[in-house]
Design an enzyme around this catalytic site. Structure first.
Site, short mmCIF file in Angstrom:
data_model
loop_
_atom_site.label_atom_id
_atom_site.label_comp_id
_atom_site.label_asym_id
_atom_site.label_seq_id
_atom_site.Cartn_x
_atom_site.Cartn_y
_atom_site.Cartn_z
N HIS A 1 -2.00 -7.20 -4.59
CA HIS A 1 -0.73 -7.81 -4.17
C HIS A 1 0.34 -6.79 -3.80
O HIS A 1 1.41 -7.15 -3.32
CB HIS A 1 -0.22 -8.81 -5.22
N CYS B 1 8.72 -5.72 -13.74
CA CYS B 1 8.01 -6.16 -14.95
C CYS B 1 8.89 -6.06 -16.18
O CYS B 1 8.56 -6.61 -17.21
CB CYS B 1 6.75 -5.33 -15.15
N GLN C 1 0.84 1.72 -6.71
CA GLN C 1 1.97 1.81 -5.78
C GLN C 1 1.69 2.75 -4.62
O GLN C 1 2.51 2.89 -3.72
CB GLN C 1 3.23 2.29 -6.51
N THR D 1 -16.63 -14.80 -14.08
CA THR D 1 -17.03 -15.29 -12.75
C THR D 1 -16.15 -14.65 -11.68
O THR D 1 -14.93 -14.54 -11.85
CB THR D 1 -16.90 -16.84 -12.70
N1 PLP Z 1 0.77 0.02 -12.09
C1 PLP Z 1 1.85 0.12 -11.32
C2 PLP Z 1 2.33 1.47 -10.91
C3 PLP Z 1 2.52 -1.03 -10.89
O1 PLP Z 1 3.61 -0.92 -10.13
C4 PLP Z 1 2.05 -2.30 -11.31
C5 PLP Z 1 2.78 -3.55 -10.94
O2 PLP Z 1 3.97 -3.55 -10.83
C6 PLP Z 1 0.90 -2.35 -12.11
C7 PLP Z 1 0.28 -1.18 -12.48
C8 PLP Z 1 0.32 -3.65 -12.56
O3 PLP Z 1 -0.40 -4.27 -11.52
P1 PLP Z 1 -0.63 -5.87 -11.54
O4 PLP Z 1 0.68 -6.49 -11.19
O5 PLP Z 1 -1.68 -6.10 -10.49
O6 PLP Z 1 -1.14 -6.22 -12.89
#
Ligand code: PLP
Length: 374
Positions: free
Chosen positions: A195, A319, A173, A231
């Site tokens: 992303h 998430c 972040q 890959t």
């Molecule tokens: N770490 C943090 C602080 C995040 O905000 C996120 C995604 O929300 C991740 C790890 C995970 O990254 P990814 O979505 O690329 O698996």
């Protein structure tokens, strides 16, 4: 009109990234591990991308391990180093689940508390350290509340009390807003994800500083000098490098512009909505984060109303959306449960405009009011 205020969940792709990727999704389809002309063309692009990524992260090209995103980079750092040198792992109570659950999957995980501002308590962290500790993981910027952790202070504590431990930082972040080469200079392992800064999903990188041991967590053809098999996602890696380059070039201007928008949004909402509180210390947050909580409101219901009015926001970490319990981050910060369930994360990004803020300011106060009086 739609105001997309969920950039901490994911960001729209930068046109530079899309343009850089397209040839590798079409005519330049080679596998960089091969030894003919088509493969060599892909290898050249991969090598160039690695140099860009290394430079943007303050690392050497040989220290970059490309991964399938931030979650994998975090898992590789923690599980991979633990496999090389087993011992207790220590992380803060406000880490993303990619770190928290990776730590909890190991035999001994110790959790360092944070203060009401979301900043790790260095003396409590120090109490958890001893020479047997394998990994200490402290995120650079929090995904829910935006708090930036004092990594240099953490590094000092680790070097003094757990001199053989490695320090990992989840900078997923942080990259959009902070100079990682400077702020994560003290970390042995640094995770990023494309992303979150205008690159494609499913690609990330882990900096593994020279001399830091990691065992692979994915076994196979031995790519990435045996540290991560599979890959290469050439198009994704090239897109990440392009997004990184543009992000770094524009970062100072973006931070200044977005911070002003965020302040107008936060101050406007705090002024218009009674019994609203801001989470954490605004002076110690990334520029794009606005996190508020409203007494007497359930954030899930609020999100539905906002969605209907064209405002895309989040209740906490995307998430874990669907969960009705207060987030582990807010709980660790001591936010009372009745407040925590009424929390709203508005995360701004490079494409956020004054009009987005205007719409949010027009829509959110009556929505809170409506829920309170229903
Ligand atoms: N770490 C943090 C602080 C995040 O905000 C996120 C995604 O929300 C991740 C790890 C995970 O990254 P990814 O979505 O690329 O698996």
């Amino acid at each position: 009109m739609t105001a997309y205020l969920d950039n901490a969940a994911t960001t729209p792709m930068r046109s530079e990234a899309v343009e850089a990727m397209l040839p590798f999704l079409t005519e330049r389809f080679g596998n960089p591990s091969g030894s003919h002309a088509v493969a060599r063309e892909a290898r050249k692009a991969l090598d160039e991308a690695r140099e860009v990524v290394a430079e943007c992260l303050g690392a050497r090209p040989g220290e970059i391990v490309f991964t399938g995103g931030g979650t994998e980079a975090d898992n590789l750092a923690i599980t991979g180093h633990h496999a090389a040198r087993p011992g207790p792992v220590v992380c803060t109570a406000v880490e993303h689940h990619a770190v928290l659950h990776a730590c909890r999957a190991l035999p001994e995980a110790r959790l360092a508390p944070v203060g009401p501002d979301g900043v790790v308590d260095i003396s409590a962290l120090t109490d958890l350290l001893d020479p047997s500790v394998s990994v200490v993981s402290v995120m650079l910027a929090n995904n829910e509340v935006g708090t930036v952790q004092p990594l240099a202070d953490v590094a000092r504590a680790v070097r003094a009390s757990a001199p053989d431990a490695v320090l990992h930082t989840d900078a997923v972040q942080a990259f959009a807003w902070l100079d990682i080469a400077a702020t994560a200079a003290d970390a042995d392992l640094v995770a990023v994800s494309a992303h979150k800064f205008g690159g494609p999903k499913g690609v990330g990188a882990l900096v593994v500083r020279e001399g830091v041991a990691i065992e692979p967590i994915i076994h196979g053809g031995g790519q990435e000098r045996d540290r991560r098999s599979g890959t290469y996602n050439v198009a994704g890696i090239v897109g990440m490098a392009a997004a990184m380059q543009s992000t770094v070039a524009e970062r100072a201007a973006t931070v200044a512009r977005v911070q002003a928008l965020r302040d107008r949004l936060a101050d406007g909402l705090l002024g218009a909505i009674p019994d609203a509180t801001e989470t954490g210390d605004r002076a110690n947050k990334v520029a794009g984060n606005c996190h508020l909580s409203f007494a007497g409101v359930e954030s899930e219901a609020l999100l539905v109303l906002l969605d209907g009015a064209g405002v895309c926001a989040s209740a906490g970490s995307a998430c874990t959306s669907g969960a009705v319990e207060p987030s582990h981050v807010l709980t660790a910060m001591g936010v009372p449960a009745d407040r925590a369930v009424g929390s709203l994360r508005l995360s701004l990004g490079t494409t956020t405009t004054e009009a987005d803020v205007d719409l949010a300011l027009e829509v959110i106060p009556p929505a809170v009011d409506r829920l309170r009086s229903s």
